[in-house]
Write a protein that holds these residues in place. Structure first.
Motif, mmCIF file in Angstrom:
data_model
loop_
_atom_site.group_PDB
_atom_site.id
_atom_site.type_symbol
_atom_site.label_atom_id
_atom_site.label_comp_id
_atom_site.label_asym_id
_atom_site.label_seq_id
_atom_site.Cartn_x
_atom_site.Cartn_y
_atom_site.Cartn_z
ATOM 1 N N UNK A 277 0.810 -1.227 0.000
ATOM 2 C CA UNK A 277 0.000 0.000 0.000
ATOM 3 C C UNK A 277 0.838 1.269 0.000
ATOM 4 N N UNK A 278 2.112 1.133 -0.340
ATOM 5 C CA UNK A 278 2.946 2.327 -0.518
ATOM 6 C C UNK A 278 3.564 2.888 0.754
ATOM 7 N N UNK A 279 3.455 2.123 1.883
ATOM 8 C CA UNK A 279 4.025 2.622 3.137
ATOM 9 C C UNK A 279 5.467 2.147 3.326
ATOM 10 N N UNK A 280 6.112 2.737 4.335
ATOM 11 C CA UNK A 280 7.488 2.349 4.673
ATOM 12 C C UNK A 280 7.487 1.254 5.735
ATOM 13 N N UNK A 281 8.488 0.369 5.659
ATOM 14 C CA UNK A 281 8.715 -0.620 6.719
ATOM 15 C C UNK A 281 10.219 -0.697 6.947
ATOM 16 N N UNK A 282 10.632 -0.719 8.199
ATOM 17 C CA UNK A 282 12.057 -0.924 8.481
ATOM 18 C C UNK A 282 12.328 -2.423 8.538
ATOM 19 N N UNK A 283 13.371 -2.847 7.830
ATOM 20 C CA UNK A 283 13.662 -4.283 7.728
ATOM 21 C C UNK A 283 15.060 -4.608 8.265
ATOM 22 N N UNK A 284 15.175 -5.773 8.927
ATOM 23 C CA UNK A 284 16.499 -6.183 9.383
ATOM 24 C C UNK A 284 17.285 -6.766 8.212
#
Ligand code: TXA
Ligand code: MG
Length: 327
Positions: A22-29
């Motif tokens: 949906x176009x949002x940001x996610x912080x990933x390890x």
């Protein structure tokens, strides 16, 4: 979800995938440092990364994918033989290749360059996430521009918690220092940024020498190469060795970042030893966390000693030099 609402840290890969779709940001390890990810094919989603990080737009992003096949079909327009060899030997792993980009990749991702930085991270949760998506993830390190890269989910929450709707908790990053960035010019192999894959390992895989590019402030080919970067807020002084004279001069007012030996006359809570057993890999894994922790304690300055010049020691010294550079 057993999520910690404050900072939105959790381990729900499906939830993360839906946010990204949906176009949002996610912080990933990742195995190197945490990344701040968005759909690399969607320039509006990618713009959110620059806003959250307060990152200048001249700074291109690294694109993350889960397979060489996908990279070849959708991200790059050419995959030279030497690059392919490295990809096959080192991915998933701490290596970013700079390759000619495909037209799928928006200019915002590459800052208008006709090349793209790409890698397959070696981290189970992020690989599982990438496999659920039909797009790759553009992700710079998940820190405000110029500050120390995060190696724990909480580091991201502390600094970008407000801007990032979800942070996937992958625990401590195994390698702890950013990927090594490699580009190709004619027959030459250029290292733009020292990182988690040592130059020795690179040369071993290739069976030939590589050239480590000296940075230039005027035209940084990688802003990770800006002289002042990866910096704590406190002033950092870097020395070959911490001598008695230095300790007499700076004493208890400073915090000390040390390789493998503690200092007798300095309180325990004002010194961090990166690797008791003298292992540069262990030191790299602990580096950024140690810098953050000294930065947040009540010391006037940080005094660091250079690491041995072997393996990841070069990459650590590179980060310490940049952290100590005062314009
Ligand atoms: O380990 C890593 O590389 C982490 C994790 C999240 O993958 N990412 C990371 O990203 O360190 P970032 O944005 O903080 O640093 C990426 C560096 C930048 O300095 C950027 O200039 C360089 O990669 N870069 C990206 N694309 C490039 C390109 N086409 N040409 C030259 N440099 C490029
Ligand atoms: Mg960065």
């Amino acid at each position: 979800m057993e999520d910690n609402k404050k900072g939105n840290i959790g381990t729900d890969i499906q939830f993360a995938a839906n946010l990204l779709k949906n176009g949002h940001l996610v912080a990933i390890p990742t195995e190197t440092v945490y990344g701040l990810a968005a759909n690399a094919f969607d320039p509006i989603a990618v713009a959110g990364i620059f806003e959250a990080k307060k990152r200048p737009h001249f700074d291109p992003l690294i694109v993350h994918a889960s397979s060489i096949d996908f990279i070849e079909r959708q991200i790059v327009s050419e995959f030279p033989a030497k690059a392919k060899l490295l990809a096959e030997k080192c991915w998933p792993g701490p290596l970013t290749l700079i390759l000619p980009k495909s037209s799928n990749i928006p200019d915002l991702v590459t800052s208008g360059k006709n090349t793209v930085g790409v890698r397959i991270p070696n981290q189970e949760q992020s690989l599982a996430l990438l496999r659920q998506l039909d797009f790759p993830l553009a992700a710079p390190s998940a820190n405000p521009f110029g500050y120390i890269s995060p190696t724990k989910a909480q580091h991201v929450a502390d600094q970008l918690g407000e801007e990032v709707p979800y942070i996937i908790d992958g625990g401590d990053c195994e390698i702890g220092i950013e990927s090594t960035i490699v580009g190709f010019e004619g027959n030459q192999i250029l290292v733009y940024r020292l990182g988690g894959l040592s130059v020795e390992e690179l040369e071993h895989h290739l069976g030939e020498k590589v050239e480590v590019i000296k940075d230039s402030e005027e035209n940084p080919s990688a802003p990770g190469m800006l002289k002042s970067h990866y910096a704590p807020r406190k002033q950092l002084l870097l020395f070959e060795n911490i001598t008695d004279d230095i300790i007499r001069k700076y004493g208890n007012k400073c915090g000390y970042l040390l390789f493998n030996k503690n200092l007798d006359n300095i309180p325990k809570n004002k010194q961090i030893i990166l690797s008791q057993k003298g292992d540069v890999k262990e030191a790299a894994a602990k580096l950024f966390s140690a810098l953050r922790s000294l930065d947040s304690t009540d010391v006037e300055m940080i005094i660091a000693e250079k690491m041995p010049e072997t393996g990841l020691g070069f990459a650590i010294n590179d980060r310490l030099k940049r952290a100590s550079f005062v314009a």
